[in-house]
Design a protein around this motif. Sequence first.
Motif, PDB file in Angstrom:
ATOM      1  N   ASP A   1       0.836  -1.194   0.000  1.00  0.00           N
ATOM      2  CA  ASP A   1       0.000   0.000   0.000  1.00  0.00           C
ATOM      3  C   ASP A   1       0.872   1.246   0.000  1.00  0.00           C
TER       4      ASP A   1
ATOM      5  N   ILE B   1       1.317   3.509   2.257  1.00  0.00           N
ATOM      6  CA  ILE B   1       2.062   3.715   3.506  1.00  0.00           C
ATOM      7  C   ILE B   1       3.411   3.006   3.454  1.00  0.00           C
TER       8      ILE B   1
ATOM      9  N   VAL C   1      -4.718   2.884   4.732  1.00  0.00           N
ATOM     10  CA  VAL C   1      -5.261   3.727   3.659  1.00  0.00           C
ATOM     11  C   VAL C   1      -6.222   2.933   2.770  1.00  0.00           C
TER      12      VAL C   1
ATOM     13  N   ASP D   1      -8.965   4.793   1.078  1.00  0.00           N
ATOM     14  CA  ASP D   1      -8.512   5.766   0.079  1.00  0.00           C
ATOM     15  C   ASP D   1      -7.832   5.089  -1.109  1.00  0.00           C
ATOM     16  N   GLU D   2      -7.903   3.753  -1.142  1.00  0.00           N
ATOM     17  CA  GLU D   2      -7.160   3.003  -2.163  1.00  0.00           C
ATOM     18  C   GLU D   2      -7.539   3.424  -3.582  1.00  0.00           C
TER      19      GLU D   2
ATOM     20  N   ILE E   1      -5.866   6.712  -4.486  1.00  0.00           N
ATOM     21  CA  ILE E   1      -4.423   6.535  -4.684  1.00  0.00           C
ATOM     22  C   ILE E   1      -4.143   5.835  -6.009  1.00  0.00           C
TER      23      ILE E   1
ATOM     24  N   LEU F   1       3.151  13.339   2.095  1.00  0.00           N
ATOM     25  CA  LEU F   1       1.802  12.768   2.174  1.00  0.00           C
ATOM     26  C   LEU F   1       0.887  13.362   1.108  1.00  0.00           C
TER      27      LEU F   1
ATOM     28  N   GLU G   1      -1.146  11.215  -1.741  1.00  0.00           N
ATOM     29  CA  GLU G   1      -2.608  11.183  -1.532  1.00  0.00           C
ATOM     30  C   GLU G   1      -2.975  10.507  -0.210  1.00  0.00           C
ATOM     31  N   THR G   2      -2.223  10.826   0.845  1.00  0.00           N
ATOM     32  CA  THR G   2      -2.438  10.216   2.159  1.00  0.00           C
ATOM     33  C   THR G   2      -2.550  11.310   3.214  1.00  0.00           C
ATOM     34  N   THR G   3      -3.441  11.151   4.169  1.00  0.00           N
ATOM     35  CA  THR G   3      -3.638  12.181   5.183  1.00  0.00           C
ATOM     36  C   THR G   3      -2.730  11.950   6.397  1.00  0.00           C
TER      37      THR G   3
ATOM     38  N   LYS H   1      -3.490   9.186   9.087  1.00  0.00           N
ATOM     39  CA  LYS H   1      -3.114   7.801   8.722  1.00  0.00           C
ATOM     40  C   LYS H   1      -1.628   7.567   8.989  1.00  0.00           C
ATOM     41  N   TRP H   2      -0.834   8.573   8.665  1.00  0.00           N
ATOM     42  CA  TRP H   2       0.608   8.455   8.904  1.00  0.00           C
ATOM     43  C   TRP H   2       0.901   8.367  10.395  1.00  0.00           C
TER      44      TRP H   2
END
Length: 503
Positions: free
Chosen positions: A196, A198, A271, A274-275, A278, A468, A472-474, A477-478
């Motif tokens: 993924d 991440i 994530v 949100d896949e 992404i 991030l 495209e990751t918030t 999530k991180w």
Amino acid sequence: MTNKKKRGFPTAFTVLFIILILAAGLTYVVPSGKFSRLAYESQSNEFVVTDPNDSVVTFPATQETLDKFKIQLGLDKFVDGVIQKPIAIPDTYTRIEQRPQGPLDIIKAPIEGVFDTVDIMVFVLILGGIIGIINKIGAFDAGIAALSKKTKGKEFILVVLVFLLTTLGGTTFGLAEETIAFYPILMPIFLVSGFDAITCIAAIYMGSSIGTMFSTVNPFSVVIASNAAGINFTNGLTYRVIVLVLGSVITLAYIYWYAKKVRLNPEASLVYEDEHVIHERFLKDYDSESKVQFTIRRKLVLLIFTLAFPIMIWGVARGGWWFEEMSALFLADAILIMIFSGLSEKDCVNTFIAGAADLVGVVLTIGLARSINIVMDNGFISDTLLNYSAELIAQMNGGVFAIVEMIVFSVLGFFIPSSSGLAVLSMPIMAPLADTVGVSREVVINAYNWGQGLMSFITPTGLILVTLEMAETTFDKWLKYILPLMGIMGVFSIVMLVINALL
């Protein structure tokens, strides 16, 4: 009954703007203050001292002048150009008139941040244009398909290689901002390999972060900090190498644990929801069933693109390059790719512009992140925090001194994210404190490196929110992913620092 819409975590822009407002609020609470600073003027062979009121006085460039100002450094450090930035003079901290940053300053700061980081922005936009052209001709699709066949069943080797290469770059020459260029090319490969977003971020970002945190010979951190502390950077080098190896093993084990969990159950991905977004970003035109041929043209385009990376790394490590030179390199790369792409001139230009437009959100994040530092700098609170920190840790015993100093550098790392800037500002103040508690000054260097490096895992004013946004990751999530590892690495660093202090 109507279902309430689930409230999502704020975007990187909103997070940064909230932090910008909080930083401005600190300028009302934390007293403004400044240390006098000393700089070497090579043309006149003089020391220029600027006091907190900005009055300037010159002194002969002699060892006696340095001794007079309690700067425990050799004159050669300045004459040979080892120390180039102005350094803080011990025992000169002075309160100045409060400089609170109001609403107008908050609104102006992002604009100034854009001006300050335009070189990085140009680099990212050129990169986006190149990615657009490569995607247009199907080179990425064909290359990913060919690579996935060869790595079938051995996908984690990709994670290990990327992690080790970025760690090596981080520990030797401070590879950090340059990693922005890696995401567009590596993210599709990771996704197709079953990982993924991440995991891809961790392999790249944590590789460079662990490398810079446990730096061995990085000239922008451990070398400049050692020089500013008055010791040779080779002091404690063997110990730093051992800590780097152990830290890398711990981090890789954590990445493997998470990646394996996600491969066994994709819904375990942080994530997962949100896949589709992404995949739309990085695999928009990719079809696993497609028989896209890996033609000579596509191989040539990927080769041209890939060759730019070792050249960039050489330029930064050996040639004194920064974003102006790196942007020029990738612009030349873009022109070559256009020539060999087989597209018409109009298609090349339009596709390049569209690819650059895809990363406008990323470049604006860079400018907004810089605005936070601008507000804090204009409020003159960094020197105050350094002075408070020095008073806090003075006269502590060795082990406690080492632990508290690492925590102090973690906090200072948020307010002064530049590793070289923090080193030159803090070391003339902090390093002599080690003498008073009977520990080696290399303990201070390691506390600085490891403390600032640990904070870089989550510091919004650093690279993480830019990364991030690219992926495209918030941020939430991180944080869920990295906070357990951050705790593990924090405990590990403290243990190794206490051992260092007792040796």
